[in-house]
Design a protein around this motif. Sequence first.
Motif, mmCIF file in Angstrom:
data_model
loop_
_atom_site.group_PDB
_atom_site.id
_atom_site.type_symbol
_atom_site.label_atom_id
_atom_site.label_comp_id
_atom_site.label_asym_id
_atom_site.label_seq_id
_atom_site.Cartn_x
_atom_site.Cartn_y
_atom_site.Cartn_z
ATOM 1 N N ALA A 176 0.833 -1.208 0.000
ATOM 2 C CA ALA A 176 0.000 0.000 0.000
ATOM 3 C C ALA A 176 0.864 1.253 0.000
ATOM 4 N N HIS A 177 1.951 1.246 0.798
ATOM 5 C CA HIS A 177 2.858 2.395 0.807
ATOM 6 C C HIS A 177 3.555 2.551 -0.547
ATOM 7 N N ALA A 178 4.036 1.434 -1.107
ATOM 8 C CA ALA A 178 4.748 1.506 -2.382
ATOM 9 C C ALA A 178 3.834 1.992 -3.499
ATOM 10 N N ALA A 179 2.588 1.490 -3.507
ATOM 11 C CA ALA A 179 1.643 1.914 -4.541
ATOM 12 C C ALA A 179 1.393 3.409 -4.474
ATOM 13 N N ARG A 180 1.308 3.940 -3.262
ATOM 14 C CA ARG A 180 0.993 5.358 -3.093
ATOM 15 C C ARG A 180 2.198 6.242 -3.390
ATOM 16 N N THR A 181 3.381 5.841 -2.922
ATOM 17 C CA THR A 181 4.549 6.716 -3.084
ATOM 18 C C THR A 181 5.194 6.575 -4.451
ATOM 19 N N LEU A 182 5.183 5.368 -5.021
ATOM 20 C CA LEU A 182 5.812 5.136 -6.315
ATOM 21 C C LEU A 182 4.816 5.196 -7.462
ATOM 22 N N ARG A 183 3.530 5.338 -7.150
ATOM 23 C CA ARG A 183 2.474 5.547 -8.136
ATOM 24 C C ARG A 183 2.411 4.439 -9.173
ATOM 25 N N GLY A 184 2.012 3.262 -8.710
ATOM 26 C CA GLY A 184 1.861 2.151 -9.621
ATOM 27 C C GLY A 184 1.397 0.911 -8.895
ATOM 28 N N PRO A 185 1.308 -0.227 -9.600
ATOM 29 C CA PRO A 185 0.851 -1.470 -8.978
ATOM 30 C C PRO A 185 1.957 -2.142 -8.165
ATOM 31 N N ALA A 186 1.645 -2.525 -6.945
ATOM 32 C CA ALA A 186 2.564 -3.268 -6.082
ATOM 33 C C ALA A 186 1.974 -4.651 -5.850
#
Length: 546
Positions: free
Chosen positions: A142-152
């Motif tokens: 969830a953090h990666a999707a939000r900060t890196l703007r893409g599917p995790a």
Amino acid sequence: MPTVREAALDVMRRYDLTTVFANPGSTEVPFLAGLPDDIRFVLALHEGSVVGAATGYAIARDAPALALLHTTAGLGNAVGALCTARVNRAPLVVVVGQQDRRHLVQEPFLAGRLEQLAGDHPVRTETPPRAQDVPGAIARAAHAARTLRGPAVVIVPMDDWACPAEELPLPAPAELRLSDAADPGDVRDVAELVGAASALGLVVGAGADHPGTWEALTRLAERTGAEVWQESFGARAGFPQDHPLFAGHLPADRTRLRETLGPYDLVLTVGAPVFRQYPYEEGPLVRPGTRIVLVTDDPAEAHRAPAQLAVVARLPSFCAALADSVDGSRTSGGGRTGGERSRRGGASRNRRAAPPEPPAEGEPLRAAHVLAELARRLPPETVLVEETPSSRPDLHALVPARRPLGFLSAAMGALGFALPAAVGVRMAAPERPVVAVVGDGSALYQIQALWTAARYRVGVVFVVLANGRYAIMDRLAEKHQDTAPWPDFEEVSVSGMAEALGCSARRVTGHAELLAELDALLPELAHSTRPVVLEVAVKADEVFQP
């Protein structure tokens, strides 16, 4: 002791991942069976529709959405849509089922080599080493999707869900903040370049599609008199396209791009790549003497930009500080003040294309006729989801985006986006009317999404421009001065397939019939819970030239 499944559900609640888009198989049943009432399950009939709907949902909420995929077949079917989600910068948490961990070493039936199956399209891929690590992996995704703007992606063996969880803090931040502060030195440097420019042009892109950024860029353009261009192939609008200073959409070839940007000695690009092109042409992007400054929230975009200065920042706060810092009273461009340049820009740009005359009795409809009538009737707050490659220039010329999230398209160019994305947008933003404008060829890539719209009573109007062929491919073949080997498909009935999937549908063949249908459907669209397909027969070999 709670189970891993119960702990994972608590993580999903914490990160507002309580809507699950899925087309599940056996490896997901241990997670889904007996799903709690506060978790909403949304079924789609193909994994491309699963990810497409989740993408639309995430974009409309500006927050992560959750997609659940079935091991190798599901993840494999979804790769194209995951690629689109990555380029659209849609924050997705993608949970992928895997065979039982206890016999994975024997590669049982339905086991998958999943870690690399989606390539580098995910911003993060994790297979938790233990069952107890699954809840933390979902939180990190969830953090990666939000900060890196893409599917995790998180890959979960099916037996992990029933294992006991650990009563330990999650190995992931309880809160992760993205600073909205705009560095004063960076703002000052960009403001000085803007102030020193004798002719400033703005280029905006999908990254600028935020209410705060729209407001700040409008102030900046009005204070400086800068003309504003939308990036080519933009997936979202970065500026109100009915504003007098909106100049249009950048061309996608270098020759015309140099001509378009030639009058400016400084081009400030916000939330867009520098510059998206197709097809390849030799030569520089801009003429000598034109400097480029990029402000973006995408580090990768900054890394590849041929710009004099690139700043990575949160765009709403940076653009607001920049607009406050620019002195609109300073003379610029041969003694013209910002206000004078604004009036000059308004007079010379944004001459919206005049709509075509209605067809005479017995003449066929063209796409431009349909789009012009839509433009007359759509409320300003409408979200228009587009996937009609052969008619996209007509749409840009005739239907301006007037609010943030007023326009949405597939940044990657892969077909099959609009139908499921429109469903997801409407589910996430039920207060916004949603219209999808789709070519019949594009619609066939994810026609299954109409079942999801009907089943969950998602009130979208799907306008299908039906020319019975891949018109954009025909035009490309014509440019090569050669014949195309592919046939038309005029016998295909999109409205018939829609009805078979439980969705109301009509086929429209005349102008009067079109007006009657639009007048009946659009006024009630904001409150509708009934999806409707309008399959509009249009002539394929005519292109509106505004």
